[in-house]
Write a protein that holds these residues in place. Structure first.
Motif, PDB file in Angstrom:
ATOM      1  N   THR C  21      -9.946   9.384 -10.526  1.00 34.14           N
ATOM      2  CA  THR C  21     -10.689  10.179 -12.097  1.00 34.14           C
ATOM      3  C   THR C  21     -12.225  10.531 -11.917  1.00 34.14           C
ATOM      4  O   THR C  21     -13.123   9.747 -10.944  1.00 34.14           O
ATOM      5  CB  THR C  21     -10.821   8.438 -12.945  1.00 34.14           C
ATOM      6  N   VAL C  22     -12.822  11.666 -12.048  1.00 38.00           N
ATOM      7  CA  VAL C  22     -14.343  11.826 -12.572  1.00 38.00           C
ATOM      8  C   VAL C  22     -14.757  11.806 -13.309  1.00 38.00           C
ATOM      9  O   VAL C  22     -14.680  11.762 -14.271  1.00 38.00           O
ATOM     10  CB  VAL C  22     -14.366  13.354 -11.804  1.00 38.00           C
ATOM     11  N   LYS C  23     -15.776  10.184 -13.819  1.00 35.64           N
ATOM     12  CA  LYS C  23     -16.599   9.812 -14.844  1.00 35.64           C
ATOM     13  C   LYS C  23     -17.793  11.292 -14.995  1.00 35.64           C
ATOM     14  O   LYS C  23     -18.373  10.600 -14.474  1.00 35.64           O
ATOM     15  CB  LYS C  23     -17.094   8.840 -14.255  1.00 35.64           C
ATOM     16  N   ALA C  24     -17.288  12.363 -15.513  1.00 34.67           N
ATOM     17  CA  ALA C  24     -18.320  13.202 -15.637  1.00 34.67           C
ATOM     18  C   ALA C  24     -19.261  12.718 -16.784  1.00 34.67           C
ATOM     19  O   ALA C  24     -20.314  12.890 -15.881  1.00 34.67           O
ATOM     20  CB  ALA C  24     -17.969  14.707 -16.146  1.00 34.67           C
ATOM     21  N   VAL C  25     -19.713  12.006 -17.310  1.00 37.84           N
ATOM     22  CA  VAL C  25     -20.470  11.833 -18.649  1.00 37.84           C
ATOM     23  C   VAL C  25     -19.888   9.937 -18.454  1.00 37.84           C
ATOM     24  O   VAL C  25     -19.163   9.332 -18.573  1.00 37.84           O
ATOM     25  CB  VAL C  25     -20.374  12.017 -19.907  1.00 37.84           C
ATOM     26  N   ASP C  26     -21.009   8.891 -17.797  1.00 33.91           N
ATOM     27  CA  ASP C  26     -20.410   7.864 -18.038  1.00 33.91           C
ATOM     28  C   ASP C  26     -21.790   6.813 -18.656  1.00 33.91           C
ATOM     29  O   ASP C  26     -23.005   6.557 -18.167  1.00 33.91           O
ATOM     30  CB  ASP C  26     -21.125   7.583 -16.185  1.00 33.91           C
ATOM     31  N   ASN C  27     -21.030   6.161 -19.765  1.00 34.08           N
ATOM     32  CA  ASN C  27     -22.240   5.710 -20.391  1.00 34.08           C
ATOM     33  C   ASN C  27     -23.267   6.233 -20.793  1.00 34.08           C
ATOM     34  O   ASN C  27     -24.533   5.576 -20.459  1.00 34.08           O
ATOM     35  CB  ASN C  27     -22.447   4.309 -19.450  1.00 34.08           C
ATOM     36  N   GLU C 284     -18.794   3.843  -7.198  1.00 32.18           N
ATOM     37  CA  GLU C 284     -18.715   2.459  -7.572  1.00 32.18           C
ATOM     38  C   GLU C 284     -19.427   2.360  -7.793  1.00 32.18           C
ATOM     39  O   GLU C 284     -20.658   2.654  -8.822  1.00 32.18           O
ATOM     40  CB  GLU C 284     -18.751   2.039  -5.459  1.00 32.18           C
ATOM     41  N   ASP C 285     -19.888   0.755  -8.936  1.00 28.43           N
ATOM     42  CA  ASP C 285     -20.682  -0.032  -9.510  1.00 28.43           C
ATOM     43  C   ASP C 285     -21.793   0.309  -9.186  1.00 28.43           C
ATOM     44  O   ASP C 285     -22.532  -0.834  -8.536  1.00 28.43           O
ATOM     45  CB  ASP C 285     -19.886  -0.803 -10.493  1.00 28.43           C
ATOM     46  N   HIS C 290     -28.256   5.780  -4.216  1.00 28.69           N
ATOM     47  CA  HIS C 290     -29.211   5.224  -3.526  1.00 28.69           C
ATOM     48  C   HIS C 290     -29.173   6.023  -2.105  1.00 28.69           C
ATOM     49  O   HIS C 290     -29.577   5.665  -1.180  1.00 28.69           O
ATOM     50  CB  HIS C 290     -28.417   3.325  -3.209  1.00 28.69           C
ATOM     51  N   ASP C 291     -27.956   6.849  -1.629  1.00 32.26           N
ATOM     52  CA  ASP C 291     -27.938   7.424  -0.577  1.00 32.26           C
ATOM     53  C   ASP C 291     -28.593   8.371   0.665  1.00 32.26           C
ATOM     54  O   ASP C 291     -29.002   8.416   1.454  1.00 32.26           O
ATOM     55  CB  ASP C 291     -26.673   7.485   0.164  1.00 32.26           C
ATOM     56  N   ARG C 292     -29.370   8.596  -0.662  1.00 30.63           N
ATOM     57  CA  ARG C 292     -30.558   9.664  -0.893  1.00 30.63           C
ATOM     58  C   ARG C 292     -32.018   9.128  -1.158  1.00 30.63           C
ATOM     59  O   ARG C 292     -32.496   9.553  -0.968  1.00 30.63           O
ATOM     60  CB  ARG C 292     -30.253  11.259  -1.785  1.00 30.63           C
ATOM     61  N   CYS C 300     -29.469  -1.703  -4.729  1.00 28.68           N
ATOM     62  CA  CYS C 300     -29.443  -0.783  -4.590  1.00 28.68           C
ATOM     63  C   CYS C 300     -27.629  -0.079  -4.458  1.00 28.68           C
ATOM     64  O   CYS C 300     -27.091   0.374  -5.647  1.00 28.68           O
ATOM     65  CB  CYS C 300     -30.369   0.899  -4.047  1.00 28.68           C
ATOM     66  N   LYS C 301     -27.481  -0.754  -3.331  1.00 26.53           N
ATOM     67  CA  LYS C 301     -26.343  -0.501  -2.817  1.00 26.53           C
ATOM     68  C   LYS C 301     -25.056  -0.909  -3.808  1.00 26.53           C
ATOM     69  O   LYS C 301     -24.080  -1.030  -3.704  1.00 26.53           O
ATOM     70  CB  LYS C 301     -25.962  -0.513  -1.510  1.00 26.53           C
ATOM     71  N   VAL C 302     -25.254  -2.299  -4.248  1.00 19.41           N
ATOM     72  CA  VAL C 302     -24.264  -2.711  -4.748  1.00 19.41           C
ATOM     73  C   VAL C 302     -24.159  -2.913  -5.965  1.00 19.41           C
ATOM     74  O   VAL C 302     -23.590  -3.554  -7.041  1.00 19.41           O
ATOM     75  CB  VAL C 302     -24.006  -4.497  -4.501  1.00 19.41           C
ATOM     76  N   LYS C 303     -25.371  -3.208  -7.108  1.00 18.39           N
ATOM     77  CA  LYS C 303     -25.284  -3.203  -7.993  1.00 18.39           C
ATOM     78  C   LYS C 303     -26.122  -1.647  -8.895  1.00 18.39           C
ATOM     79  O   LYS C 303     -26.820  -1.237  -8.200  1.00 18.39           O
ATOM     80  CB  LYS C 303     -26.156  -4.493  -8.418  1.00 18.39           C
ATOM     81  N   GLN C 304     -26.026  -1.765 -10.119  1.00 19.36           N
ATOM     82  CA  GLN C 304     -26.195  -0.713 -11.234  1.00 19.36           C
ATOM     83  C   GLN C 304     -27.681  -1.197 -11.012  1.00 19.36           C
ATOM     84  O   GLN C 304     -27.467  -2.251 -12.023  1.00 19.36           O
ATOM     85  CB  GLN C 304     -24.994  -0.434 -11.473  1.00 19.36           C
ATOM     86  N   PRO C 305     -28.713  -0.836 -11.666  1.00 25.75           N
ATOM     87  CA  PRO C 305     -29.983  -0.822 -12.215  1.00 25.75           C
ATOM     88  C   PRO C 305     -29.274  -0.862 -13.426  1.00 25.75           C
ATOM     89  O   PRO C 305     -28.939   0.332 -13.994  1.00 25.75           O
ATOM     90  CB  PRO C 305     -30.991   0.257 -11.769  1.00 25.75           C
TER      91      PRO C 305
END
Lengths: 307, 320, 329
Positions: C21-27, C284-285, C290-292, C300-305
């Motif tokens: 699944t691609v969440k093209a628009v996410d929340n 991921e959530d 984060h990687d850029r 940043c790697k584990v939780k969405q701000p």
């Protein structure tokens, strides 16, 4: 679909392709196409039936027993017998060998002529190209069925022996079909010729023959495979039509087409459908199967179709 | 446009010459001729020779070619030996019977193919689309003579819904409406087979063409205007999908006037294809050659017609 | 402050692909106000076009589907409307122009026919009245000899002219909102400026709101009242245009601003954000950037701000740099 999402999915595809060889990718695409796989199974079945089936038949083609003539399908003769008491199933399987062979060999001839002329036309261009394509124009405008029929009649008039007729037929059907393939190959070669790797062969000083057959033609193989597959079906249909008219493969050699000509006899036509319906179904199944495969191959080998 | 057509017509000449040479060469390969084919054992050798010289069959092949080709240029296709009439007259007599089934089959197959093509593109991957795809392949793979025989057996012989063959019931001296109905009944099955044969590839063509068009930006624009889906499909998409298809209309030309040889034979339809098959059996060379050339000309004219139609249909080309 | 015209609330538009699944628009949530130009900025693939297409409900389905959220247009949820009701809004109250003027017009129909279409459909004009209005519209978008253009086919016009025609079509029914999806990307620079001028002009004349989608910060600076920055399907920052340019918060936004060439200023080398947009399948959530990100931290790697304002109410962003909570982890 918005333009924004596409590039990413494309990226992914190219990544996948880098891992697999083109042929593997093609295989995977082909096997994902259900109809094509069904077609493939059908054609394998047909080949097994025709080439291995007769080995298991309890009957013999020379079993003329008039007391068994014109039997309807039953336990011993699964598809019944003809007016000479021969087993229809066995004849049908043997006929299949002939019909399939004619289709395959005719196509080989088509491919040899078409690919060579197409490649030569595309490679040399100018006068050679013009000449070959003019000839192609002439062949394209020739009404193919009438010409086939006239040639079939010529074979009859020349009193060609029934057993060697099938070779003539293969050649005739094969030769008349070359234009489509020649055009396809020529078009491909014209674009390939401009690419860098051909300049490399130029720099290496390769001979023309080597350039054409080792470097250019192999790159057109996907196109050739698809066209050739579809042309097998066409060749089988042509052969059956001619044989049905009595000017293709003639008895005693059985072919699906000439078995159907039993239907020319009104009583057989009406009362003994087992004589002509089974071979007709064989033609139908074979040609549907080949067309399905051809279409599957086209999708699988054409880099333009994304799936 | 006029210039273009004239140029194309001139380009046909060398092709036609090539075709005529090939056709004539094939017919010259045949041992025996009309006289031997019809030979009456009682006919004396002298009589046969006499007939040959009357028909000009005693001359060498290349001379016969030039005589034949020369006459053809003058519009004289020669006389059919079997029918004892000019070839053109024979063609004109029977070609219209072929045209009747041809034009109906053309109409039906285009109609069916357009509708199914559009809907199976619109609902790509649906159940309907899958069924259509399979049917398309079956239609494309049908051996015409076999399917003709099957239909005659089931619908004409077993169920007696239609006459077995021919164009009119023999002995029926019908006129007007009754005649029309009689011909209609006879033509039903051949039209059906012809329709089936061409619908397959046409449907496929329309489907592919529609699929291509539906993805275009202007279809999105049409939707964004709030147009009804019906308008989007039938006005915006269909017109664009039809342009390449119009070319195909030109290619139908030989099919319309050329007759369907094997089918006409099976259905005993008195069309020109049937007559042609007979002429091959009878070694009626003037007719055989004349009609083959006629077919080749139809093919070439059809190609030209296709290009011209394309130019008329596409506004992008039209103005040039 | 002006009234809200459109409000996206937690919009979710997903695409099903064979790979996932691609969440093209996410929340995604943001508001377009009346008479305002809102720019959505981001790299290609960040979901900005899909957001617009969701508003128009022109997402191709399958593979795409709006799976959650609301899109309120004048207080009414568009996602609850029937197809028929939606098509009455499309091209009428909300209209759209696209990136490719060359292919966005139907090549076999005359310009006049294509402009008249929505007029006859939505405004219920007859053919004659529609023609009169269409010619006015062609005039409005600055094309001379409108009568002649009315009978022309798209291929007879240049790219800039076609985009003007697209705008004319979009304006034909006096829409409350005009969506412009990269309207100038495919055009020459001089033509770009003309088209933008035209849009600004029209906004002033007709008081139409504009939702402008672009990746070009130059266009944003020239056109926007308010900016929404998207990355990998999410809104990561939104602010009034001046605010955003003066005080960008999210490292991505900062990167974008640095990546823009500034005229009359010598730069050694044009800055570019390192790395690539993440693979959009089954993300991921976490913070997708984060990687850029040069300020990347463990959280940043584990939780969405969370997406919220840090200081000024109108300026929101989603970055752990401005959160207290990160200390806890």
């Amino acid at each position: 679909m918005s333009a924004d999402v596409m590039p990413i999915t494309e990226n992914k595809n190219t990544k996948a392709k880098a891992v697999d060889t083109p042929w593997k990718t093609a295989m995977r695409r082909f096997t994902r196409n259900k109809l094509a796989v069904i077609g493939f199974i059908m054609i394998v079945f047909m080949f097994i039936l025709c080439f291995i089936g007769p080995l298991f038949s309890p009957h013999n083609l020379f079993d003329y027993s008039l007391k068994n003539k014109n039997l309807a399908p039953n336990g011993t003769y699964w598809l019944g017998t003809d007016k000479l008491g021969r087993d229809i199933l066995l004849r049908m399987m043997l006929a299949g060998r002939i019909s399939l062979l004619v289709g395959l060999v005719a196509t080989c001839i088509t491919v040899m002529i078409g690919a060579t002329l197409g490649a030569v036309a595309g490679f040399y261009g100018k006068l050679v190209d013009n000449l070959i394509m003019r000839v192609a124009d002439i062949f394209m405008a020739l009404p193919s069925l009438p010409i086939l029929i006239i040639l079939g009649a010529v074979l009859s008039d020349l009193k060609v022996h029934p057993s060697s007729r099938i070779y003539y037929l293969m050649v005739i059907i094969g030769v008349l079909n070359w234009t489509t393939l020649a055009r396809l190959v020529r078009g491909q070669i014209l674009t390939l010729r401009e690419q860098e790797f051909m300049q490399a062969t130029e720099a290496l000083g390769l001979k023309d023959k080597r350039k054409i057959f080792k470097h250019l033609l192999p790159n057109t193989i996907p196109v050739i495979i698809v066209a050739a597959t579809l042309s097998v079906a066409g060749a089988i249909l042509s052969e059956s039509a001619l044989s049905f008219l009595g000017i293709g493969v003639v008895p005693p050699t059985p072919s699906w087409g000439n078995m159907i000509s039993a239907a020319n006899n009104l009583i057989d036509f009406r009362k003994r459908p087992w004589l002509w319906i089974p071979p007709g179904m064989c033609i139908l199944i074979t040609s549907v199967a080949i067309n399905l495969i051809g279409d599957g191959l086209r999708d699988a080998l054409d880099p333009k179709t994304k799936k | 446009m006029k210039q273009y057509i004239i140029r194309r017509l001139l380009q046909m000449i060398p092709t036609l010459i090539g075709i005529s040479i090939i056709i004539f060469a094939i017919s010259a390969m045949v041992p025996g001729d009309y006289i031997t084919a019809r030979a009456n054992p009682n006919m004396s050798i002298e009589k046969q020779e006499q007939l040959r010289s009357i028909y000009g069959l005693d001359k060498p092949d290349y001379q016969r070619y030039f005589i034949w080709a020369g006459n053809m240029v003058k519009g004289n296709f020669g006389d059919s030996m079997q029918h004892k009439q000019p070839v053109t007259t024979v063609i004109n007599t029977y070609v219209w019977n072929s045209f009747i089934i041809g034009i109906f089959a053309l109409f039906f197959s285009w109609f069916i193919a357009m509708i199914t093509g559009i809907f199976s593109a619109k609902f790509q991957y649906s159940f309907f689309d899958k069924i259509v795809t399979l049917l398309v392949f079956i239609c494309m793979s049908l051996p015409s003579f076999f399917i003709g025989l099957l239909l005659i057996k089931f619908f004409a012989l077993d169920m007696k819904l239609f006459p077995v063959g021919g164009m009119i019931t023999s002995g029926l001296n019908a006129r007007g409406w009754e005649y029309f109905i009689d011909v209609l009944k006879h033509s039903f099955l051949p039209i059906m087979v012809l329709t089936m044969l061409s619908t397959g590839s046409l449907t496929r063509y329309f489907r592919t063409s529609m699929l291509e068009v539906i993805r275009q930006d202007y279809i999105r624009t049409a939707r964004a205007k709030g147009l009804k889906e019906r308008t989007v499909i039938f006005k915006h998409a269909f017109r664009n999908a039809m342009i390449p298809a119009i070319t195909l209309l030109g290619f139908e030309l030989p099919g319309l006037f050329g007759g369907a040889m094997i089918l006409e034979q099976i259905f005993v339809w008195p069309g020109v294809g049937h007559i042609y098959l007979n002429s091959i059996n009878m070694r009626d060379y003037p007719f055989m050659l004349g009609f083959t050339i006629f077919l080749a000309m139809l093919t070439l004219l059809g190609n030209l017609l296709a290009d011209v139609l394309y130019g008329i249909a596409d506004p992008r080309i039209r103005l040039k | 402050m002006a009234k809200d015209l459109v409000e996206f609330r937690n919009l979710e538009t997903h695409f099903q692909t064979t790979a996932g699944t691609v969440k093209a628009v996410d929340n995604v949530s943001f508001i377009i106000r009346e008479g305002e130009t809102l720019c959505v900025v981001g790299e290609s693939g960040c979901g900005k076009s899909v957001t617009a297409m969701s508003l128009m409900q022109l997402i191709e389905s399958p593979p795409g589907k709006i799976v959650g959220g609301e899109i309120l247009f004048e207080g009414e949820d568009l996602l609850k409307l029937s197809k028929r009701e939606m098509s009455r809004i499309r091209g009428n109250q909300i209209s759209m122009i696209f990136q490719e003027p060359m292919s966005s017009l139907n090549p076999v129909l005359t310009i006049g026919n294509q402009i008249s279409e929505p007029l006859m459909l939505h405004m219920l004009l007859d053919r004659k009245a529609a023609k009169k209005r269409a010619i006015e519209l062609i005039n409005l978008v600055g094309i001379s000899r409108p009568e002649k253009i009315f009978d022309s086919y798209p291929h007879e016009l240049s790219g800039g002219m076609r985009q003007r025609i697209m705008i004319a079509i979009a304006l034909s029914c006096d829409p409350k909102l005009l969506i412009a999806d990269e309207p100038t990307t495919a055009l020459d620079v001089t033509i770009q400026a003309q088209i933008l001028d035209l849009m600004r002009d029209i906004k002033q004349k007709l008081n139409t709101s504009i939702l402008l989608i672009t990746h070009d910060l130059g266009v944003v600076a020239e056109m926007a009242d308010y900016v929404v920055v998207m990355y990998a399907g999410k809104v990561i920052e939104e602010a009034p245009v001046l605010e955003l340019f003066q005080d960008p918060q999210h490292p991505y936004t900062k990167g974008l601003l640095k990546a823009k060439p500034i005229i009359n200023q010598k730069q050694e080398r044009l800055y570019s954000i390192p790395g690539q947009v993440p693979n959009p399948i089954d993300l991921e959530d976490n913070c997708h950037f984060h990687d850029r990100c040069e300020f990347c931290m463990d959280i940043c790697k584990v939780k969405q701000p969370p997406f919220r304002s840090h200081g000024k109410d109108t300026h929101k962003s989603a970055c752990w740099l401005y959160e207290e909570e990160r200390e806890v982890l």
